[in-house]
Design a protein around this motif. Structure first.
Motif, PDB file in Angstrom:
ATOM      1  N   PHE A   1      -4.895  18.366 -10.530  1.00 34.93           N
ATOM      2  CA  PHE A   1      -5.444  18.511 -11.875  1.00 34.93           C
ATOM      3  C   PHE A   1      -6.939  18.184 -11.938  1.00 34.93           C
ATOM      4  O   PHE A   1      -7.575  18.355 -12.974  1.00 34.93           O
ATOM      5  CB  PHE A   1      -4.660  17.688 -12.905  1.00 34.93           C
ATOM      6  N   ALA A   2      -7.511  17.735 -10.832  1.00 34.76           N
ATOM      7  CA  ALA A   2      -8.953  17.428 -10.797  1.00 34.76           C
ATOM      8  C   ALA A   2      -9.788  18.643 -10.388  1.00 34.76           C
ATOM      9  O   ALA A   2     -11.004  18.537 -10.289  1.00 34.76           O
ATOM     10  CB  ALA A   2      -9.210  16.267  -9.848  1.00 34.76           C
ATOM     11  N   SER A   3      -9.154  19.775 -10.165  1.00 28.84           N
ATOM     12  CA  SER A   3      -9.898  20.975  -9.770  1.00 28.84           C
ATOM     13  C   SER A   3     -11.030  21.264 -10.742  1.00 28.84           C
ATOM     14  O   SER A   3     -10.843  21.198 -11.963  1.00 28.84           O
ATOM     15  CB  SER A   3      -8.969  22.186  -9.730  1.00 28.84           C
ATOM     16  N   PHE A   4     -12.175  21.563 -10.165  1.00 29.86           N
ATOM     17  CA  PHE A   4     -13.370  21.989 -10.907  1.00 29.86           C
ATOM     18  C   PHE A   4     -13.939  20.914 -11.826  1.00 29.86           C
ATOM     19  O   PHE A   4     -14.773  21.211 -12.670  1.00 29.86           O
ATOM     20  CB  PHE A   4     -13.085  23.261 -11.719  1.00 29.86           C
TER      21      PHE A   4
ATOM     22  N   LEU B   1     -15.995   8.457 -13.113  1.00 34.44           N
ATOM     23  CA  LEU B   1     -14.950   7.518 -12.720  1.00 34.44           C
ATOM     24  C   LEU B   1     -15.350   6.693 -11.504  1.00 34.44           C
ATOM     25  O   LEU B   1     -14.873   5.571 -11.336  1.00 34.44           O
ATOM     26  CB  LEU B   1     -13.654   8.261 -12.430  1.00 34.44           C
ATOM     27  N   LYS B   2     -16.221   7.223 -10.686  1.00 40.07           N
ATOM     28  CA  LYS B   2     -16.647   6.512  -9.480  1.00 40.07           C
ATOM     29  C   LYS B   2     -17.445   5.252  -9.808  1.00 40.07           C
ATOM     30  O   LYS B   2     -17.579   4.368  -8.967  1.00 40.07           O
ATOM     31  CB  LYS B   2     -17.485   7.426  -8.581  1.00 40.07           C
ATOM     32  N   LYS B   3     -17.945   5.160 -11.023  1.00 40.24           N
ATOM     33  CA  LYS B   3     -18.714   3.974 -11.431  1.00 40.24           C
ATOM     34  C   LYS B   3     -17.830   2.737 -11.484  1.00 40.24           C
ATOM     35  O   LYS B   3     -18.316   1.622 -11.409  1.00 40.24           O
ATOM     36  CB  LYS B   3     -19.376   4.220 -12.788  1.00 40.24           C
ATOM     37  N   SER B   4     -16.521   2.968 -11.628  1.00 39.43           N
ATOM     38  CA  SER B   4     -15.565   1.864 -11.635  1.00 39.43           C
ATOM     39  C   SER B   4     -14.620   2.049 -10.451  1.00 39.43           C
ATOM     40  O   SER B   4     -13.758   2.935 -10.475  1.00 39.43           O
ATOM     41  CB  SER B   4     -14.756   1.852 -12.931  1.00 39.43           C
ATOM     42  N   PRO B   5     -14.765   1.241  -9.406  1.00 41.25           N
ATOM     43  CA  PRO B   5     -13.892   1.398  -8.233  1.00 41.25           C
ATOM     44  C   PRO B   5     -12.396   1.354  -8.584  1.00 41.25           C
ATOM     45  O   PRO B   5     -11.611   2.113  -8.017  1.00 41.25           O
ATOM     46  CB  PRO B   5     -14.283   0.226  -7.334  1.00 41.25           C
ATOM     47  N   LYS B   6     -12.018   0.519  -9.531  1.00 39.59           N
ATOM     48  CA  LYS B   6     -10.607   0.434  -9.900  1.00 39.59           C
ATOM     49  C   LYS B   6     -10.153   1.733 -10.572  1.00 39.59           C
ATOM     50  O   LYS B   6      -9.104   2.280 -10.228  1.00 39.59           O
ATOM     51  CB  LYS B   6     -10.363  -0.751 -10.833  1.00 39.59           C
TER      52      LYS B   6
ATOM     53  N   PHE C   1      -7.327   6.831 -10.383  1.00 43.43           N
ATOM     54  CA  PHE C   1      -7.432   8.274 -10.607  1.00 43.43           C
ATOM     55  C   PHE C   1      -6.964   9.032  -9.357  1.00 43.43           C
ATOM     56  O   PHE C   1      -6.178   9.976  -9.446  1.00 43.43           O
ATOM     57  CB  PHE C   1      -8.868   8.656 -10.963  1.00 43.43           C
ATOM     58  N   LEU C   2      -7.433   8.603  -8.188  1.00 39.82           N
ATOM     59  CA  LEU C   2      -7.010   9.242  -6.939  1.00 39.82           C
ATOM     60  C   LEU C   2      -5.503   9.091  -6.729  1.00 39.82           C
ATOM     61  O   LEU C   2      -4.839  10.016  -6.245  1.00 39.82           O
ATOM     62  CB  LEU C   2      -7.783   8.682  -5.751  1.00 39.82           C
ATOM     63  N   ASP C   3      -4.954   7.934  -7.111  1.00 42.32           N
ATOM     64  CA  ASP C   3      -3.506   7.753  -7.030  1.00 42.32           C
ATOM     65  C   ASP C   3      -2.782   8.776  -7.908  1.00 42.32           C
ATOM     66  O   ASP C   3      -1.778   9.371  -7.492  1.00 42.32           O
ATOM     67  CB  ASP C   3      -3.097   6.338  -7.472  1.00 42.32           C
TER      68      ASP C   3
END
Length: 158
Positions: free
Chosen positions: A109-112, A120-125, A130-132
């Protein structure tokens, strides 16, 4: 997905099978048939509008055949590619006696959504969770056709 002809994709799969030990895994990645249109809509809507207005037959041809050729070898254009229907690799696996054991959407669902994901990368958690979510949902059938790339995992029968 850079092999435009069915016979070439079959030869590549036969070679993969030849060098794979019995019980070994074979990974096959494809770009979805509608990916070029979806990609243009997300990243270059002006280009899509122009192509639809002035050369719709070419876009429809690409969607209907899956074949894109950068005939003029323009450096800013995508390279020659074949965009697959979702049943092509499973059918090829079946024809060659390969057991399909997993199918998953690479981007899910993260396509494009690359720019959106950067937030989201600004918050490691948040990024890890999100990757999970992407990983846990990668095999959902409704996402397979909407992801940019799909991977099929096959097992060579003994």
């Amino acid at each position: 997905y850079h092999l435009l002809e069915t016979k070439d994709r079959k030869i590549a799969m036969q070679e993969a099978l030849r060098i794979t030990k019995p019980g070994g895994l074979i990974f096959s990645a494809v770009i979805n048939r509608l990916c070029p249109i979806i990609s243009m809509m997300h990243q270059e809507p002006e280009t899509l509008a122009h192509k639809l207005e002035y050369d719709p037959k070419e876009l429809f041809r690409i969607v209907n055949t899956g074949k894109y050729e950068n005939i003029q070898e323009l450096p800013n254009e995508f390279t020659d590619a074949y965009f697959s229907e979702l049943d092509e690799v499973p059918n090829l696996y079946s024809d060659l006696g390969v057991e399909l054991i997993e199918t998953f959407a690479c981007q899910g669902f993260a396509s494009f959504l690359y720019e959106k994901a950067e937030h989201l990368k600004k918050s490691p958690k948040a990024w890890d969770l999100f990757l999970d979510l992407v990983f846990e949902n990668a095999t959902r059938p409704e996402l397979l056709g909407g992801s940019e790339h799909v991977v099929f995992v096959g097992k060579k029968r003994p």
